[in-house]
Design a protein around this motif. Structure first.
Motif, PDB file in Angstrom:
ATOM      1  N   ASP A 128       0.785  -1.085   0.486  1.00  0.00           N
ATOM      2  CA  ASP A 128      -0.229  -0.077  -0.031  1.00  0.00           C
ATOM      3  C   ASP A 128       0.948   0.979  -0.053  1.00  0.00           C
ATOM      4  O   ASP A 128       2.255   0.943   0.473  1.00  0.00           O
ATOM      5  CB  ASP A 128      -0.807  -0.376   1.564  1.00  0.00           C
ATOM      6  CG  ASP A 128      -2.268   1.098   1.362  1.00  0.00           C
ATOM      7  OD1 ASP A 128      -1.872   1.948   0.406  1.00  0.00           O
ATOM      8  OD2 ASP A 128      -2.674  -0.020   1.560  1.00  0.00           O
ATOM      9  N   ASP A 213      -3.108  -3.176  -2.548  1.00  0.00           N
ATOM     10  CA  ASP A 213      -3.234  -2.120  -2.209  1.00  0.00           C
ATOM     11  C   ASP A 213      -3.128  -1.327  -3.626  1.00  0.00           C
ATOM     12  O   ASP A 213      -1.818  -1.120  -3.158  1.00  0.00           O
ATOM     13  CB  ASP A 213      -3.824  -1.153  -1.952  1.00  0.00           C
ATOM     14  CG  ASP A 213      -4.287   0.258  -1.566  1.00  0.00           C
ATOM     15  OD1 ASP A 213      -4.590   0.769  -2.827  1.00  0.00           O
ATOM     16  OD2 ASP A 213      -4.650   0.950  -0.608  1.00  0.00           O
ATOM     17  N   THR A 227      -6.645   6.746  -4.879  1.00  0.00           N
ATOM     18  CA  THR A 227      -6.290   7.540  -4.585  1.00  0.00           C
ATOM     19  C   THR A 227      -4.532   7.285  -4.855  1.00  0.00           C
ATOM     20  O   THR A 227      -3.224   6.862  -3.965  1.00  0.00           O
ATOM     21  CB  THR A 227      -5.538   7.797  -2.677  1.00  0.00           C
ATOM     22  OG1 THR A 227      -5.529   6.337  -2.592  1.00  0.00           O
ATOM     23  CG2 THR A 227      -6.933   8.224  -2.123  1.00  0.00           C
TER      24      THR A 227
END
Ligand code: MN
Ligand code: MN
Length: 286
Positions: A128, A213, A227
Protein backbone atom coordinates in the motif's frame (compact mmCIF):
# COMPACT_ATOMS: atom_id res chain seq x y z
CA UNK A 1 -12.84 -14.19 -26.14
CA UNK A 2 -13.64 -12.08 -23.10
CA UNK A 3 -16.32 -13.65 -20.97
CA UNK A 4 -18.19 -12.91 -17.80
CA UNK A 5 -15.70 -14.86 -15.67
CA UNK A 6 -11.98 -14.56 -15.03
CA UNK A 7 -9.96 -16.33 -17.73
CA UNK A 8 -9.20 -20.00 -17.02
CA UNK A 9 -11.61 -20.10 -14.06
CA UNK A 10 -13.04 -23.28 -15.52
CA UNK A 11 -13.62 -25.27 -12.34
CA UNK A 12 -16.85 -25.77 -10.44
CA UNK A 13 -16.88 -24.66 -6.82
CA UNK A 14 -16.55 -28.12 -5.28
CA UNK A 15 -13.25 -29.00 -6.93
CA UNK A 16 -11.76 -25.53 -6.85
CA UNK A 17 -8.55 -24.73 -4.98
CA UNK A 18 -8.93 -21.03 -5.74
CA UNK A 19 -12.20 -19.12 -5.56
CA UNK A 20 -12.26 -15.70 -7.21
CA UNK A 21 -14.99 -13.26 -6.21
CA UNK A 22 -15.61 -9.63 -7.05
CA UNK A 23 -16.90 -7.09 -4.55
CA UNK A 24 -18.13 -4.07 -6.54
CA UNK A 25 -18.22 -1.52 -3.72
CA UNK A 26 -16.47 1.86 -3.40
CA UNK A 27 -18.78 3.73 -1.02
CA UNK A 28 -16.12 5.10 1.37
CA UNK A 29 -13.58 6.02 -1.33
CA UNK A 30 -12.72 9.64 -0.82
CA UNK A 31 -10.87 10.99 -3.87
CA UNK A 32 -11.74 9.12 -7.08
CA UNK A 33 -14.58 6.65 -6.95
CA UNK A 34 -14.97 3.86 -9.49
CA UNK A 35 -13.25 0.82 -7.98
CA UNK A 36 -16.66 -0.88 -8.03
CA UNK A 37 -16.07 -1.36 -11.77
CA UNK A 38 -12.65 -2.99 -11.34
CA UNK A 39 -13.72 -6.65 -10.91
CA UNK A 40 -15.32 -6.82 -14.32
CA UNK A 41 -12.62 -4.80 -16.06
CA UNK A 42 -9.94 -7.09 -14.59
CA UNK A 43 -11.94 -10.12 -15.73
CA UNK A 44 -12.13 -8.72 -19.27
CA UNK A 45 -8.39 -7.99 -19.27
CA UNK A 46 -7.53 -11.45 -17.94
CA UNK A 47 -8.17 -12.83 -21.45
CA UNK A 48 -5.11 -10.99 -22.76
CA UNK A 49 -2.66 -13.53 -21.32
CA UNK A 50 -1.47 -17.00 -22.22
CA UNK A 51 -2.75 -19.77 -19.97
CA UNK A 52 0.87 -20.95 -19.55
CA UNK A 53 3.04 -19.08 -17.05
CA UNK A 54 6.68 -19.80 -17.86
CA UNK A 55 8.00 -18.35 -14.58
CA UNK A 56 6.39 -21.16 -12.63
CA UNK A 57 5.95 -23.82 -15.30
CA UNK A 58 2.22 -23.76 -14.58
CA UNK A 59 -0.63 -23.75 -17.08
CA UNK A 60 -3.63 -22.11 -15.45
CA UNK A 61 -5.84 -24.35 -17.56
CA UNK A 62 -4.63 -27.22 -15.34
CA UNK A 63 -5.39 -25.40 -12.07
CA UNK A 64 -8.78 -25.66 -10.39
CA UNK A 65 -9.98 -22.06 -10.34
CA UNK A 66 -13.59 -21.05 -9.77
CA UNK A 67 -15.04 -17.59 -10.32
CA UNK A 68 -17.99 -17.13 -7.96
CA UNK A 69 -18.95 -13.88 -9.70
CA UNK A 70 -19.64 -10.70 -7.79
CA UNK A 71 -20.93 -10.83 -4.23
CA UNK A 72 -24.02 -8.79 -3.40
CA UNK A 73 -23.30 -5.41 -1.82
CA UNK A 74 -25.42 -2.76 -0.10
CA UNK A 75 -25.35 1.03 -0.25
CA UNK A 76 -23.34 1.38 2.96
CA UNK A 77 -20.10 -0.21 4.04
CA UNK A 78 -21.28 -1.83 7.27
CA UNK A 79 -24.13 -3.75 5.63
CA UNK A 80 -21.79 -4.68 2.79
CA UNK A 81 -19.18 -6.07 5.20
CA UNK A 82 -21.92 -8.13 6.90
CA UNK A 83 -23.15 -9.45 3.57
CA UNK A 84 -19.75 -10.56 2.30
CA UNK A 85 -18.44 -12.03 5.55
CA UNK A 86 -20.54 -15.21 5.28
CA UNK A 87 -19.17 -15.84 1.78
CA UNK A 88 -15.61 -15.23 2.97
CA UNK A 89 -16.15 -17.66 5.85
CA UNK A 90 -17.59 -20.32 3.57
CA UNK A 91 -14.75 -20.13 1.04
CA UNK A 92 -12.09 -20.39 3.74
CA UNK A 93 -13.84 -23.13 5.74
CA UNK A 94 -14.31 -25.15 2.57
CA UNK A 95 -10.52 -25.14 2.22
CA UNK A 96 -10.40 -22.72 -0.72
CA UNK A 97 -7.94 -19.88 -1.19
CA UNK A 98 -10.15 -16.82 -1.66
CA UNK A 99 -9.07 -14.24 -4.25
CA UNK A 100 -11.09 -11.09 -3.71
CA UNK A 101 -11.23 -8.50 -6.47
CA UNK A 102 -12.11 -5.06 -5.08
CA UNK A 103 -13.62 -2.62 -4.81
CA UNK A 104 -12.12 -0.58 -2.05
CA UNK A 105 -9.65 -1.64 0.61
CA UNK A 106 -12.11 -1.81 3.52
CA UNK A 107 -13.47 -5.02 1.92
CA UNK A 108 -10.32 -6.87 3.00
CA UNK A 109 -11.51 -7.08 6.62
CA UNK A 110 -14.03 -9.98 6.46
CA UNK A 111 -11.66 -12.05 4.30
CA UNK A 112 -8.72 -11.55 6.66
CA UNK A 113 -10.98 -12.27 9.62
CA UNK A 114 -12.23 -15.50 8.06
CA UNK A 115 -8.64 -16.62 7.47
CA UNK A 116 -7.70 -15.80 11.07
CA UNK A 117 -10.57 -17.96 12.35
CA UNK A 118 -9.20 -20.94 10.45
CA UNK A 119 -5.46 -20.22 10.77
CA UNK A 120 -4.71 -19.17 14.35
CA UNK A 121 -1.18 -17.93 13.66
CA UNK A 122 -2.17 -15.91 10.57
CA UNK A 123 0.15 -13.13 9.48
CA UNK A 124 -0.93 -10.20 7.31
CA UNK A 125 1.19 -8.55 4.64
CA UNK A 126 -0.16 -5.53 2.81
CA UNK A 127 1.24 -3.58 -0.13
CA UNK A 128 0.00 0.00 0.00
CA UNK A 129 1.10 3.61 -0.47
CA UNK A 130 -0.98 4.53 2.56
CA UNK A 131 -0.75 3.65 6.24
CA UNK A 132 -4.52 3.04 6.49
CA UNK A 133 -3.95 3.25 10.27
CA UNK A 134 -6.64 5.83 11.05
CA UNK A 135 -9.16 5.02 13.77
CA UNK A 136 -11.88 6.64 11.70
CA UNK A 137 -12.12 8.78 8.60
CA UNK A 138 -14.91 11.24 7.87
CA UNK A 139 -16.85 9.65 10.74
CA UNK A 140 -16.61 6.12 9.34
CA UNK A 141 -14.57 3.52 11.25
CA UNK A 142 -14.86 1.07 8.37
CA UNK A 143 -13.44 3.52 5.82
CA UNK A 144 -10.78 2.24 3.44
CA UNK A 145 -8.39 4.58 5.28
CA UNK A 146 -8.70 2.44 8.45
CA UNK A 147 -8.20 -1.12 7.20
CA UNK A 148 -4.67 -1.69 8.50
CA UNK A 149 -5.61 -0.34 11.94
CA UNK A 150 -8.46 -2.87 12.18
CA UNK A 151 -6.26 -5.70 11.00
CA UNK A 152 -3.49 -4.84 13.47
CA UNK A 153 -5.79 -4.27 16.46
CA UNK A 154 -8.46 -6.91 15.86
CA UNK A 155 -6.98 -9.67 13.69
CA UNK A 156 -3.22 -10.12 13.96
CA UNK A 157 -0.15 -8.29 15.16
CA UNK A 158 1.96 -10.40 12.82
CA UNK A 159 1.60 -7.53 10.43
CA UNK A 160 3.87 -5.89 7.87
CA UNK A 161 3.29 -3.27 5.19
CA UNK A 162 5.38 -2.52 2.11
CA UNK A 163 5.40 0.55 -0.13
CA UNK A 164 4.17 3.12 2.41
CA UNK A 165 4.70 6.80 1.59
CA UNK A 166 1.61 8.54 2.95
CA UNK A 167 0.03 8.94 6.37
CA UNK A 168 -0.88 11.46 9.03
CA UNK A 169 1.49 12.49 11.81
CA UNK A 170 -0.70 10.43 14.19
CA UNK A 171 -0.41 7.35 12.01
CA UNK A 172 3.38 7.64 11.84
CA UNK A 173 3.50 8.11 15.64
CA UNK A 174 1.20 5.12 16.16
CA UNK A 175 3.30 2.69 14.11
CA UNK A 176 6.45 4.07 15.75
CA UNK A 177 5.12 3.55 19.29
CA UNK A 178 3.92 0.04 18.49
CA UNK A 179 7.08 -0.85 16.53
CA UNK A 180 4.92 -1.99 13.63
CA UNK A 181 6.82 -3.32 10.62
CA UNK A 182 6.36 -0.64 7.99
CA UNK A 183 8.61 -0.72 4.93
CA UNK A 184 8.36 2.47 2.92
CA UNK A 185 8.71 2.64 -0.83
CA UNK A 186 12.05 4.36 -0.18
CA UNK A 187 13.11 1.38 1.99
CA UNK A 188 12.37 -0.91 -0.94
CA UNK A 189 14.36 1.36 -3.25
CA UNK A 190 17.40 1.43 -0.94
CA UNK A 191 17.31 -2.12 0.53
CA UNK A 192 15.95 -4.01 -2.47
CA UNK A 193 12.66 -5.88 -2.31
CA UNK A 194 14.32 -9.26 -1.61
CA UNK A 195 15.87 -7.95 1.62
CA UNK A 196 12.53 -6.49 2.71
CA UNK A 197 10.81 -9.83 2.10
CA UNK A 198 13.56 -11.67 3.95
CA UNK A 199 13.08 -9.43 6.97
CA UNK A 200 9.31 -10.00 6.93
CA UNK A 201 9.69 -13.76 6.64
CA UNK A 202 11.86 -13.82 9.76
CA UNK A 203 8.93 -12.39 11.70
CA UNK A 204 5.97 -13.97 9.93
CA UNK A 205 6.64 -17.67 9.45
CA UNK A 206 3.12 -19.12 9.32
CA UNK A 207 0.19 -18.67 6.95
CA UNK A 208 -0.22 -15.23 5.38
CA UNK A 209 -3.09 -13.11 4.14
CA UNK A 210 -1.71 -10.99 1.28
CA UNK A 211 -3.54 -7.78 0.43
CA UNK A 212 -2.51 -5.70 -2.57
CA UNK A 213 -3.70 -2.12 -2.64
CA UNK A 214 -2.68 -1.25 -6.20
CA UNK A 215 -1.61 2.25 -5.20
CA UNK A 216 1.53 0.65 -3.74
CA UNK A 217 2.67 0.76 -7.37
CA UNK A 218 3.94 4.00 -8.83
CA UNK A 219 1.17 5.84 -10.73
CA UNK A 220 3.50 5.89 -13.75
CA UNK A 221 2.76 2.16 -14.07
CA UNK A 222 -0.69 2.16 -12.50
CA UNK A 223 -2.42 5.52 -12.94
CA UNK A 224 -6.04 4.32 -12.58
CA UNK A 225 -6.26 4.38 -8.80
CA UNK A 226 -8.63 5.77 -6.19
CA UNK A 227 -5.81 7.66 -4.46
CA UNK A 228 -2.61 7.73 -6.56
CA UNK A 229 0.63 8.55 -4.76
CA UNK A 230 3.93 9.23 -6.59
CA UNK A 231 7.34 7.70 -5.72
CA UNK A 232 6.00 4.14 -5.65
CA UNK A 233 7.03 0.55 -6.27
CA UNK A 234 7.47 -1.11 -9.63
CA UNK A 235 5.25 -3.92 -10.92
CA UNK A 236 8.30 -6.18 -10.71
CA UNK A 237 8.62 -5.44 -6.95
CA UNK A 238 5.01 -6.54 -6.47
CA UNK A 239 5.53 -9.65 -8.55
CA UNK A 240 8.56 -10.57 -6.43
CA UNK A 241 6.52 -10.24 -3.23
CA UNK A 242 3.79 -12.42 -4.72
CA UNK A 243 6.31 -14.96 -5.94
CA UNK A 244 8.14 -15.22 -2.59
CA UNK A 245 5.10 -15.24 -0.31
CA UNK A 246 2.64 -17.26 -2.44
CA UNK A 247 3.61 -20.64 -0.91
CA UNK A 248 2.35 -19.35 2.47
CA UNK A 249 -0.64 -17.34 1.29
CA UNK A 250 -4.09 -18.58 2.39
CA UNK A 251 -6.07 -15.52 1.30
CA UNK A 252 -5.40 -12.87 -1.35
CA UNK A 253 -6.99 -9.68 -2.54
CA UNK A 254 -6.28 -6.90 -5.02
CA UNK A 255 -8.12 -3.62 -4.46
CA UNK A 256 -8.43 0.10 -5.27
CA UNK A 257 -8.20 0.17 -9.07
CA UNK A 258 -10.50 2.85 -10.49
CA UNK A 259 -10.52 1.77 -14.15
CA UNK A 260 -11.95 4.95 -15.66
CA UNK A 261 -8.71 6.86 -15.04
CA UNK A 262 -6.59 5.25 -17.73
CA UNK A 263 -6.96 3.36 -21.00
CA UNK A 264 -6.96 -0.06 -19.36
CA UNK A 265 -3.35 -0.59 -18.30
CA UNK A 266 -3.90 -0.62 -14.56
CA UNK A 267 -6.64 -3.25 -14.66
CA UNK A 268 -4.50 -5.24 -17.10
CA UNK A 269 -1.64 -5.18 -14.59
CA UNK A 270 -4.05 -6.16 -11.80
CA UNK A 271 -5.28 -9.15 -13.81
CA UNK A 272 -1.68 -10.16 -14.52
CA UNK A 273 -0.69 -10.00 -10.84
CA UNK A 274 -3.67 -12.19 -9.93
CA UNK A 275 -2.62 -14.72 -12.57
CA UNK A 276 0.95 -14.64 -11.29
CA UNK A 277 -0.32 -15.24 -7.75
CA UNK A 278 -2.36 -18.27 -8.77
CA UNK A 279 0.52 -19.73 -10.79
CA UNK A 280 3.04 -19.13 -7.96
CA UNK A 281 0.72 -20.69 -5.40
CA UNK A 282 -0.14 -23.65 -7.63
CA UNK A 283 3.56 -24.24 -8.28
CA UNK A 284 4.22 -24.43 -4.53
CA UNK A 285 1.43 -26.98 -4.08
CA UNK A 286 2.41 -29.18 -7.02
MN1 MN B 1 -5.23 0.90 1.29
MN1 MN C 1 -3.66 3.01 -0.67
Amino acid sequence: MPGPFFADANSGYENAQYVICGVPFDGTSCFRKGSRFAPDVMRANSYNFETYNHLYGIDLDDVNIHDAGDLDVAQDINSTLDMISSHAGKFVNDGKIPIMLGGEHSLTLPFARACKKKYKDLGFVVLDAHMDMRQEYEGEINSHACISRHVYEDITQKYASIGIRSGTREEYEYVGEKHIKVFSADDVFSMGIEKVIGDIRENIRGPIYLSIDMDAIDPAYAPALGTPEPYGLTPRDIRTVISCLAPKVVGFDLVEIAPAYDSGGTALLGARLIRDFIAASARAKS
